[in-house]
Motif scaffolding. Structure first.
Motif, PDB file in Angstrom:
ATOM      1  N   LYS A  24       3.004  -1.073  -2.326  1.00  0.00           N
ATOM      2  CA  LYS A  24       1.947  -2.495  -0.736  1.00  0.00           C
ATOM      3  C   LYS A  24       0.548  -1.026  -0.311  1.00  0.00           C
ATOM      4  O   LYS A  24       0.900  -1.695   0.843  1.00  0.00           O
ATOM      5  CB  LYS A  24       2.477  -2.894   0.251  1.00  0.00           C
ATOM      6  CG  LYS A  24       3.492  -4.215  -0.763  1.00  0.00           C
ATOM      7  CD  LYS A  24       3.779  -5.559  -0.150  1.00  0.00           C
ATOM      8  CE  LYS A  24       3.854  -6.552  -0.274  1.00  0.00           C
ATOM      9  NZ  LYS A  24       2.994  -7.294  -1.325  1.00  0.00           N
ATOM     10  N   ASN A  25       1.096   0.452  -1.155  1.00  0.00           N
ATOM     11  CA  ASN A  25      -0.417   0.838  -0.494  1.00  0.00           C
ATOM     12  C   ASN A  25      -1.597   1.080  -1.212  1.00  0.00           C
ATOM     13  O   ASN A  25      -0.996   1.733  -2.594  1.00  0.00           O
ATOM     14  CB  ASN A  25       0.448   2.775  -0.108  1.00  0.00           C
ATOM     15  CG  ASN A  25       1.291   2.491   1.240  1.00  0.00           C
ATOM     16  OD1 ASN A  25       0.987   2.887   2.232  1.00  0.00           O
ATOM     17  ND2 ASN A  25       2.536   1.719   1.414  1.00  0.00           N
ATOM     18  N   GLU A  26      -2.887   0.662  -0.691  1.00  0.00           N
ATOM     19  CA  GLU A  26      -3.485   0.763  -1.129  1.00  0.00           C
ATOM     20  C   GLU A  26      -4.861   1.484  -0.980  1.00  0.00           C
ATOM     21  O   GLU A  26      -4.780   1.385  -0.600  1.00  0.00           O
ATOM     22  CB  GLU A  26      -4.563  -0.858  -1.070  1.00  0.00           C
ATOM     23  CG  GLU A  26      -5.648  -0.525  -2.279  1.00  0.00           C
ATOM     24  CD  GLU A  26      -6.572  -2.252  -2.001  1.00  0.00           C
ATOM     25  OE1 GLU A  26      -5.718  -3.166  -1.541  1.00  0.00           O
ATOM     26  OE2 GLU A  26      -7.465  -2.853  -2.787  1.00  0.00           O
ATOM     27  N   VAL A  84      -5.943   5.265   2.397  1.00  0.00           N
ATOM     28  CA  VAL A  84      -5.518   4.740   2.082  1.00  0.00           C
ATOM     29  C   VAL A  84      -4.859   2.936   3.061  1.00  0.00           C
ATOM     30  O   VAL A  84      -5.108   3.651   4.639  1.00  0.00           O
ATOM     31  CB  VAL A  84      -3.712   5.371   1.415  1.00  0.00           C
ATOM     32  CG1 VAL A  84      -2.791   4.029   0.940  1.00  0.00           C
ATOM     33  CG2 VAL A  84      -3.442   6.355   1.199  1.00  0.00           C
ATOM     34  N   ASN A 126      -2.242   0.525   4.258  1.00  0.00           N
ATOM     35  CA  ASN A 126      -0.363   0.274   4.153  1.00  0.00           C
ATOM     36  C   ASN A 126      -0.498  -0.901   4.297  1.00  0.00           C
ATOM     37  O   ASN A 126      -0.470  -1.843   5.543  1.00  0.00           O
ATOM     38  CB  ASN A 126       0.939   1.078   5.170  1.00  0.00           C
ATOM     39  CG  ASN A 126       1.959   0.664   4.524  1.00  0.00           C
ATOM     40  OD1 ASN A 126       2.488  -0.644   4.479  1.00  0.00           O
ATOM     41  ND2 ASN A 126       3.017   1.292   4.858  1.00  0.00           N
ATOM     42  N   HIS A 127      -0.180  -2.014   3.465  1.00  0.00           N
ATOM     43  CA  HIS A 127      -0.450  -4.180   3.582  1.00  0.00           C
ATOM     44  C   HIS A 127       1.353  -4.852   4.183  1.00  0.00           C
ATOM     45  O   HIS A 127       1.465  -5.604   4.106  1.00  0.00           O
ATOM     46  CB  HIS A 127      -0.585  -4.080   1.300  1.00  0.00           C
ATOM     47  CG  HIS A 127      -2.084  -4.329   1.369  1.00  0.00           C
ATOM     48  ND1 HIS A 127      -3.006  -4.925   1.766  1.00  0.00           N
ATOM     49  CD2 HIS A 127      -2.349  -3.230   0.450  1.00  0.00           C
ATOM     50  CE1 HIS A 127      -4.200  -4.119   1.550  1.00  0.00           C
ATOM     51  NE2 HIS A 127      -3.872  -3.863   0.220  1.00  0.00           N
ATOM     52  N   ARG A 179      -0.651  -0.260  -5.349  1.00  0.00           N
ATOM     53  CA  ARG A 179      -1.282  -1.443  -3.677  1.00  0.00           C
ATOM     54  C   ARG A 179      -0.315  -3.217  -4.801  1.00  0.00           C
ATOM     55  O   ARG A 179      -0.146  -3.175  -3.317  1.00  0.00           O
ATOM     56  CB  ARG A 179      -2.388  -1.939  -3.890  1.00  0.00           C
ATOM     57  CG  ARG A 179      -3.036  -2.072  -5.580  1.00  0.00           C
ATOM     58  CD  ARG A 179      -4.581  -2.531  -5.428  1.00  0.00           C
ATOM     59  NE  ARG A 179      -4.822  -3.323  -6.813  1.00  0.00           N
ATOM     60  CZ  ARG A 179      -6.100  -3.588  -7.523  1.00  0.00           C
ATOM     61  NH1 ARG A 179      -6.633  -2.314  -7.054  1.00  0.00           N
ATOM     62  NH2 ARG A 179      -5.951  -3.612  -8.757  1.00  0.00           N
TER      63      ARG A 179
END
Ligand code: FAD
Length: 687
Positions: free
Chosen positions: A79-81, A94, A96-97, A35
């Motif tokens: 940046k994938n939480e 998931v 993707n921010h 993340r």
């Protein structure tokens, strides 16, 4: 058939799992979800970047997503939480921010390595500007940039664990005045109070103030300096920067919400498998088995996380591999001091109801006659059957080497008797013919054979009705520097002829500086018919450090009271007589100062450097008692320095030294002469 494996968490445990899995299988599809912005970075190096020892930010990045793709064909998604786990469908949700979009990804195996988050108790004002935790590169950037912008002068570190003390050192390096606030009555929870007292004594001497046994009650916004920190006892401290390092809490939310079994951390089998065979978990997020007690424990360390990563990958690849437990081997550099531990401490053993003995010895890091030897304090805990349960060491060199040997011995289930036989490297610059580890084995074996009995300093200090005779066998000049109240001083060399002065009824506790001469005295007494004899474990060195800490309750105000009459003047180094006492253990440095001052004319100045922190605390009171003038004292990066003028007189050529009496300055003094007053002894360690 190739597997599709999703790994959540891209740093220590997650990245290790991914890399090992790829080395075992070219065909598996491996997705690493992180993340944050970075993977596989050196979180253990973050404090040193803030302090400036690591000079380039880039050096923190061990691996980049691009390299992971090119070298290992791993699909890294920063940046994938991961938001949720659908165990039935074997899918992860998931976010993707970067795009703001949420998607689902299926898996055959899922690996959880989400780590642990810093604790942030709900204290009033905790979200104020200037209060930081340190876990990630982003946290580091925030602290670093805040320091660049605001040029803070005063910092408070809340929590005296490993990260807290590393931060205290690094902020001190950046020129900040640092106060460490700790709720427990001691620093470094893996240490016992007697060993922690040595660290506290050193930190105070270096100029790190502490408030022990005291917590933060509230953070207030203040004018001028950014914050006021109110402590539980009402004291109000000002700070421009606060670092919260009061511990971490395993990240178990995803696992718990997915219905996996969670205790203090995610519960796993010895294959690192959760209750769901398709889901593995590892690292700071899981509960492990304490290797010594066999009980569940949470032990957040990089070594175990990395090793578990390999085990998880092996199991996914079909190679059964078991994790046997964590023993908590750890090491800390704090200025010039090294602190290392393995296994468990007294508190854990008492909580677990385990019977144990302990010994504390103070050998030199290497042969005392070879320049640069420094004192090393080593404590070992062991069962009545001789099983090694834990070890703690504090010193300036060779500390981690001894703990690594003891960690290996503990894991290999060697006994204290086996330690006597270990054939370890020896040449004078490195060790003694009987290495400190061998020495620990000898002393512990003597105890188990019934040749030797000790009493701990804490039992003397905490028991006002203690009524054994206390026999101090140090030389009279040493005893005059400080002794245990009520002790009779009979120097070892006179003991045989003065046995008649001792009562034969009741017990006798023998002590000297570090425990060797008093052991000889112990044997003399035993062989002369004294029945109840005990040697003070760790000698006067441990007693005085612990007694000072306990009687002052970790309060710097009382601790520093003997600093009040210290001058802030110095004379030109050229006109002073130099005395390099690096490597000499207390009370050696004070004894050498005493001898040299006696030979000097009135008004002459002595420049002293010593590595034993006991010197730092003793020199002021010695000067006061003997009618000499302490012109200044400090720390030059190599050792504790003091400039003493013989006699009471006005200060000559006063030169301002800055606001703090104790300042840490980079390497101005060397110990090239390597002078040390230690004498060889038949047991292979020196006092
Ligand atoms: P981490 O390395 O913390 O990695 C977890 C990662 O998972 C994080 O990057 C996080 O962003 C990510 N993540 C969490 N949840 C999600 C999610 N839902 N989706 C996607 N990603 C997620 N240990 C030592 O042994 N020696 C040391 O000297 C030492 N120094 C340290 C200094 C500092 C400042 C810190 C913070 C730690 C230090 N440690 C040290 C501890 C060591 O770093 C940890 O024990 C180790 O990193 C744990 O590995 P891990 O994989 O469990 O967790």
């Amino acid at each position: 058939m190739p597997n599709k494996v999703i790994i959540i968490g891209g740093v220590a445990g997650g990245a290790s799992t991914a890399a090992r899995l790829r080395r075992l299988s070219e065909k598996d599809e491996i997705i690493l979800l992180e993340r944050g912005d970075y993977i596989s970075y050196a979180n253990c190096g973050l404090p040193y970047y803030i302090g400036g020892t690591i000079d380039e930010r880039e050096k923190l990045f061990v691996m980049t997503p691009e390299k992971f793709k090119a070298w290992l064909n791993i699909d890294v998604r920063t940046k994938n939480e991961a938001l949720a786990i659908d165990r039935e469908k074997k899918e992860v949700e998931v976010k993707n921010h970067l795009t703001g979009k949420t998607y689902r990804e299926s898996y055959d195996f899922l690996v959880l390595s989400p780590g642990a988050e810093p604790l942030r108790p709900p204290l009033p004002g905790i979200d104020s500007e200037g209060i930081f935790s340190l876990r990630t590169v982003n946290d580091t950037d925030r602290i670093y940039n805040y320091m660049q912008r605001g040029c803070p002068k005063k910092a408070i570190v809340v929590g005296a664990g490993y990260i807290g003390l590393e931060m205290a050192e690094n902020l001190h390096h950046r020129g900040l005045e640092v106060i460490v606030v700790e709720l427990a009555p001691q620093v470094l929870p893996p240490l016992d109070a007697d060993m922690a007292a040595l660290v506290q004594q050193y930190l105070r001497a270096i100029g790190i103030q502490m408030r022990l046994g005291n917590g933060v009650k509230e953070f207030h916004k203040a004018e001028g300096s950014a914050l006021k920190v109110e402590l539980a006892d009402g004291e109000m401290l000002s700070a421009d920067l606060v670092i919260l390092s009061i511990g971490v809490k395993p990240e178990v939310k995803l696992a718990a919400e997915a219905g996996l079994e969670v205790g203090r951390g995610i519960i796993v089998t010895d294959k690192m498998q959760t209750v769901d065979p398709a889901i593995y978990a590892l690292g700071d997020a899981v509960e492990v088995k304490n290797l010594v007690t066999g009980k569940p424990a949470v032990i957040p360390l990089a070594g175990p996380a990395n090793k578990q990563g390999r085990i998880v990958a092996n199991n996914i690849a079909g190679r059964e591999d078991l994790y046997n437990g964590t023993q908590g081997t750890s090491v800390l550099k704090i200025f010039d001091m090294t602190v290392a531990t393995t296994g468990v401490n007294e508190r854990i053993l008492k909580d677990a109801g385990v019977d144990f003995h302990n010994i504390i010895i103070h050998p030199n890091s290497h042969a005392g006659y070879y320049p640069g030897a420094t004192p090393l304090s080593l404590k070992m805990l062991f069962s009545p059957e001789g099983k090694i349960l834990g070890a703690q060491a504090v010193g300036y060199s060779g500390v981690e080497k001894r703990i690594d040997v003891l960690a290996t011995a503990l894991r290999s289930r060697l006994t204290v008797a086996d330690l006597q036989e270990l054939e370890l490297t020896y040449a004078p610059p490195f060790s003694s013919a009987k290495d400190p580890v061998n020495m620990a084995g000898f002393v512990a074996s003597n105890m188990l054979n019934g040749d030797y009995q000790t009493i701990d300093a804490a039992s003397l200090i905490n028991n006002p009705s203690f009524n054994h005779q206390i026999l101090d066998v140090r030389e009279t000049e040493e005893a005059e520097l400080g002794k245990i109240p009520g002790a009779i001083n009979i120097p070892l060399g006179e003991l045989r002829s003065r046995l008649g002065e001792l009562k034969r009824t009741g017990g006798i506790v023998t002590y000297c500086s570090v425990g060797l001469r008093s052991y000889l005295a112990y044997r003399i007494l035993k062989l002369n018919g004294f029945e109840q004899v005990f040697n003070l474990n760790g000698g006067y060195r441990i007693f005085s450090a612990l007694n000072n800490e306990i009687s002052n309750k970790g309060d710097d105000h009382t601790m520093n009271s003997n600093n009040q009459n210290i001058g802030t003047a110095s004379v030109s180094p050229d006109s002073a007589i130099k005395l390099d006492l690096c490597g000499l253990q207390c009370p050696g440095p004070i004894m050498q100062v005493f001898r040299r001052i006696n030979e000097m004319p009135e008004g002459a100045v002595l420049d002293v450097c010593a590595t034993d922190p006991g010197f730092a605390s003793d020199i002021a009171s010695w000067c006061q008692r003997t009618g000499n003038t302490l012109l200044n004292r400090g720390h030059d990066g190599k050792g504790f320095t003091a400039q003493i003028r013989k006699g009471h007189d006005q200060v000559l050529n006063p030169v301002e030294q800055g606001p703090a009496a104790w300042q840490h300055k980079a390497g101005a003094f060397t110990d090239e002469h390597g002078r040390h007053g230690a004498k060889n002894d038949p047991h292979g360690y020196e006092e």
